[in-house]
Design a protein around this motif. Structure first.
Motif, mmCIF file in Angstrom:
data_model
loop_
_atom_site.group_PDB
_atom_site.id
_atom_site.type_symbol
_atom_site.label_atom_id
_atom_site.label_comp_id
_atom_site.label_asym_id
_atom_site.label_seq_id
_atom_site.Cartn_x
_atom_site.Cartn_y
_atom_site.Cartn_z
ATOM 1 N N THR A 124 0.852 -1.181 0.000
ATOM 2 C CA THR A 124 0.000 0.000 0.000
ATOM 3 C C THR A 124 0.893 1.238 0.000
ATOM 4 O O THR A 124 2.092 1.159 0.297
ATOM 5 N N LYS A 125 0.296 2.361 -0.305
ATOM 6 C CA LYS A 125 1.036 3.626 -0.270
ATOM 7 C C LYS A 125 1.536 3.895 1.151
ATOM 8 O O LYS A 125 2.656 4.368 1.341
ATOM 9 N N ASP A 126 0.751 3.544 2.144
ATOM 10 C CA ASP A 126 1.156 3.742 3.543
ATOM 11 C C ASP A 126 2.355 2.863 3.911
ATOM 12 O O ASP A 126 3.242 3.293 4.647
ATOM 13 N N GLN A 127 2.395 1.629 3.390
ATOM 14 C CA GLN A 127 3.555 0.764 3.649
ATOM 15 C C GLN A 127 4.818 1.354 3.030
ATOM 16 O O GLN A 127 5.887 1.319 3.630
ATOM 17 N N LEU A 128 4.696 1.902 1.831
ATOM 18 C CA LEU A 128 5.853 2.532 1.200
ATOM 19 C C LEU A 128 6.288 3.774 1.975
ATOM 20 O O LEU A 128 7.476 4.026 2.157
ATOM 21 N N LYS A 129 5.317 4.553 2.456
ATOM 22 C CA LYS A 129 5.649 5.753 3.236
ATOM 23 C C LYS A 129 6.352 5.384 4.540
ATOM 24 O O LYS A 129 7.163 6.151 5.047
ATOM 25 N N ALA A 130 6.039 4.218 5.095
ATOM 26 C CA ALA A 130 6.638 3.787 6.357
ATOM 27 C C ALA A 130 7.989 3.086 6.171
ATOM 28 O O ALA A 130 8.703 2.864 7.147
ATOM 29 N N ALA A 131 8.346 2.762 4.945
ATOM 30 C CA ALA A 131 9.614 2.069 4.674
ATOM 31 C C ALA A 131 10.800 3.002 4.929
ATOM 32 O O ALA A 131 10.655 4.224 4.894
ATOM 33 N N PRO A 132 11.991 2.434 5.183
ATOM 34 C CA PRO A 132 13.175 3.277 5.384
ATOM 35 C C PRO A 132 13.405 4.179 4.169
ATOM 36 O O PRO A 132 13.291 3.735 3.026
ATOM 37 N N GLU A 133 13.718 5.433 4.449
ATOM 38 C CA GLU A 133 13.885 6.419 3.377
ATOM 39 C C GLU A 133 15.277 6.339 2.753
ATOM 40 O O GLU A 133 16.269 6.152 3.439
ATOM 41 N N PHE A 134 15.306 6.485 1.444
ATOM 42 C CA PHE A 134 16.561 6.624 0.710
ATOM 43 C C PHE A 134 16.710 8.087 0.337
ATOM 44 O O PHE A 134 15.747 8.710 -0.111
ATOM 45 N N LYS A 135 17.911 8.622 0.539
ATOM 46 C CA LYS A 135 18.151 10.023 0.191
ATOM 47 C C LYS A 135 19.246 10.105 -0.858
ATOM 48 O O LYS A 135 20.263 9.418 -0.765
ATOM 49 N N TYR A 136 19.016 10.949 -1.843
ATOM 50 C CA TYR A 136 20.028 11.230 -2.861
ATOM 51 C C TYR A 136 21.035 12.201 -2.256
ATOM 52 O O TYR A 136 20.894 13.409 -2.373
ATOM 53 N N GLU A 137 22.029 11.664 -1.588
ATOM 54 C CA GLU A 137 23.075 12.490 -0.996
ATOM 55 C C GLU A 137 24.382 11.714 -0.975
ATOM 56 O O GLU A 137 24.398 10.520 -1.237
ATOM 57 N N GLY A 138 25.460 12.398 -0.673
ATOM 58 C CA GLY A 138 26.777 11.762 -0.655
ATOM 59 C C GLY A 138 27.104 11.188 -2.016
ATOM 60 O O GLY A 138 26.960 11.867 -3.035
ATOM 61 N N ARG A 139 27.502 9.967 -2.055
ATOM 62 C CA ARG A 139 27.883 9.329 -3.330
ATOM 63 C C ARG A 139 26.710 9.161 -4.276
ATOM 64 O O ARG A 139 26.875 8.926 -5.470
ATOM 65 N N TRP A 140 25.490 9.246 -3.754
ATOM 66 C CA TRP A 140 24.299 9.078 -4.600
ATOM 67 C C TRP A 140 23.646 10.399 -4.963
ATOM 68 O O TRP A 140 22.529 10.408 -5.487
ATOM 69 N N LYS A 141 24.316 11.479 -4.691
ATOM 70 C CA LYS A 141 23.751 12.790 -5.008
ATOM 71 C C LYS A 141 23.612 12.949 -6.514
ATOM 72 O O LYS A 141 24.490 12.563 -7.263
#
Length: 132
Positions: A114-131
């Motif tokens: 569900t959208k709520d399950q995705l919202k509750a999943a650990p967040e990935f951030k585009y930063e550091g080597r993944w910026k």
């Protein structure tokens, strides 16, 4: 002029034996391959809407994660409106079904979440080597 010829001869003597050795280490069948009908090009996935089994839109594939040459995950955006407030999560490839419909000439992605399950999943951030 004589120094130039000597320099060229010296460089040729050093580099020529290396080139054939490199060419012999990999054959064309080891280096190149042909796409199979079951293969998917990344541009067909990035931007693809992800739906759940109830046909509700729950996110969008934003990126792919490759690890040692294999697909390791999909980066999926969830929430937000017009790019504001969206967050990213990483989804395992085996939890998402990506198929091509010959009739519709379209790709589709579905996952049992569900959208709520995705919202509750650990967040990935585009930063550091993944910026970006």
């Amino acid at each position: 002029m004589r120094r130039t010829l000597i320099a060229l001869a010296a460089v040729s003597a050093v580099t020529l034996p290396v080139v054939p050795a490199l060419a012999q280490t990999a054959t064309a069948t080891e280096t190149f391959l042909a796409a199979k009908p079951t293969d998917v090009l990344s541009y067909n996935l990035v931007g693809l809407d992800v739906k759940n089994p109830q046909n509700e839109s729950i996110g969008e594939i934003k990126d792919l994660i490759l690890s040692q040459g294999s697909l390791a995950g999909y980066i999926v955006s969830v929430g937000g409106f017009l790019g504001m407030g969206e967050r990213y999560v990483i989804v395992r490839p085996n939890s998402m079904k990506v198929v091509y419909s010959e009739n519709d000439k379209k790709w589709s992605a579905t996952m049992n979440a569900t959208k709520d399950q995705l919202k509750a999943a650990p967040e990935f951030k585009y930063e550091g080597r993944w910026k970006r």
